[in-house]
Write an enzyme that holds these catalytic residues in place. Structure first.
Site, mmCIF file in Angstrom:
data_model
loop_
_atom_site.group_PDB
_atom_site.id
_atom_site.type_symbol
_atom_site.label_atom_id
_atom_site.label_comp_id
_atom_site.label_asym_id
_atom_site.label_seq_id
_atom_site.Cartn_x
_atom_site.Cartn_y
_atom_site.Cartn_z
ATOM 1 N N LYS A 45 0.831 -1.216 0.000
ATOM 2 C CA LYS A 45 0.000 0.000 0.000
ATOM 3 C C LYS A 45 0.860 1.258 0.000
ATOM 4 O O LYS A 45 0.343 2.359 -0.039
ATOM 5 C CB LYS A 45 -0.927 -0.016 1.227
ATOM 6 C CG LYS A 45 -1.920 -1.169 1.175
ATOM 7 C CD LYS A 45 -2.659 -1.360 2.482
ATOM 8 C CE LYS A 45 -3.823 -0.497 2.667
ATOM 9 N NZ LYS A 45 -4.608 -0.831 3.872
ATOM 10 N N LYS A 47 2.372 2.748 2.203
ATOM 11 C CA LYS A 47 2.009 3.644 3.319
ATOM 12 C C LYS A 47 2.973 3.408 4.468
ATOM 13 O O LYS A 47 3.268 2.262 4.826
ATOM 14 C CB LYS A 47 0.613 3.300 3.854
ATOM 15 C CG LYS A 47 -0.567 3.800 3.056
ATOM 16 C CD LYS A 47 -1.862 3.484 3.849
ATOM 17 C CE LYS A 47 -3.095 3.922 3.130
ATOM 18 N NZ LYS A 47 -4.339 3.626 3.879
#
Ligand code: C2G
Length: 153
Positions: A45, A47
């Site tokens: 992701k 992130k």
């Protein structure tokens, strides 16, 4: 017992997350949250979370709507989870609308709730950074004023 599952990172827990969790729980009696691990966040992701998996798990487990937190390690585990945990309903925010309709093939309801506007973990971080740079600028100007000899008369 009606069992519901939802997936997410839930970093910097905020009222948009709570709205989602409350709505998801309203669809059944037992809510499972599949929480993205640090590795999944980073590798898949892209992130970098502020709170670690354990910290985010602790926060979620303290929420009245949440009955169980399990790790989300990959995109592909959803079909397996649905059978493993005898899920009746899969619920997500509307930013994912349509993306998980294929799970209906596994015999579950798929529900997308309206995303809460104006709040996100990303917005929280950027607002805090803006605030910090304003404070720094203000501090610099005060420091400048204090070094000006006229101020020390
Ligand atoms: N959400 C919301 N309103 C917001 C912010 C988030 O309804 N203002 C919902 C999202 O739609 C999602 C859940 O809260 O259903 C968690 O959001 P994130 O932590 O951002 O999770 P996300 O990155 O969307 O990961 O496999 C699915 C992914 O793990 C979902």
């Amino acid at each position: 017992m009606k069992r519901v599952i939802t997936y997410g990172t839930f970093d910097l827990l905020h009222y948009g997350h709570i709205n989602l969790l409350r709505r998801a729980k309203s669809l059944g009696d037992y809510l499972i949250v599949a929480l993205s691990t640090d590795e999944f966040n980073w590798k898949d992701k892209h992130k970098k979370t502020y709170f670690s998996y354990e910290e985010r798990k602790q926060l979620l487990e303290s929420i009245r709507y949440v009955d169980l937190v399990i790790p989300e390690k990959c995109w592909e585990q959803k079909r397996h989870d649905i059978h493993e945990y005898h899920i009746d309903t899969f619920a997500m925010g509307s930013d994912w609308a349509g993306k998980f309709d294929f799970l209906k093939e596994e015999g579950v309801n798929v529900v997308y709730f309206p995303r809460t506007p104006e709040i996100s973990s990303t917005k929280i971080k950027s607002d805090l950074n803006k605030e910090k740079s304003i404070q720094n600028k203000t501090k610099i100007s005060h420091d400048d004023l204090n070094t000006d000899p006229l101020n020390n008369l």
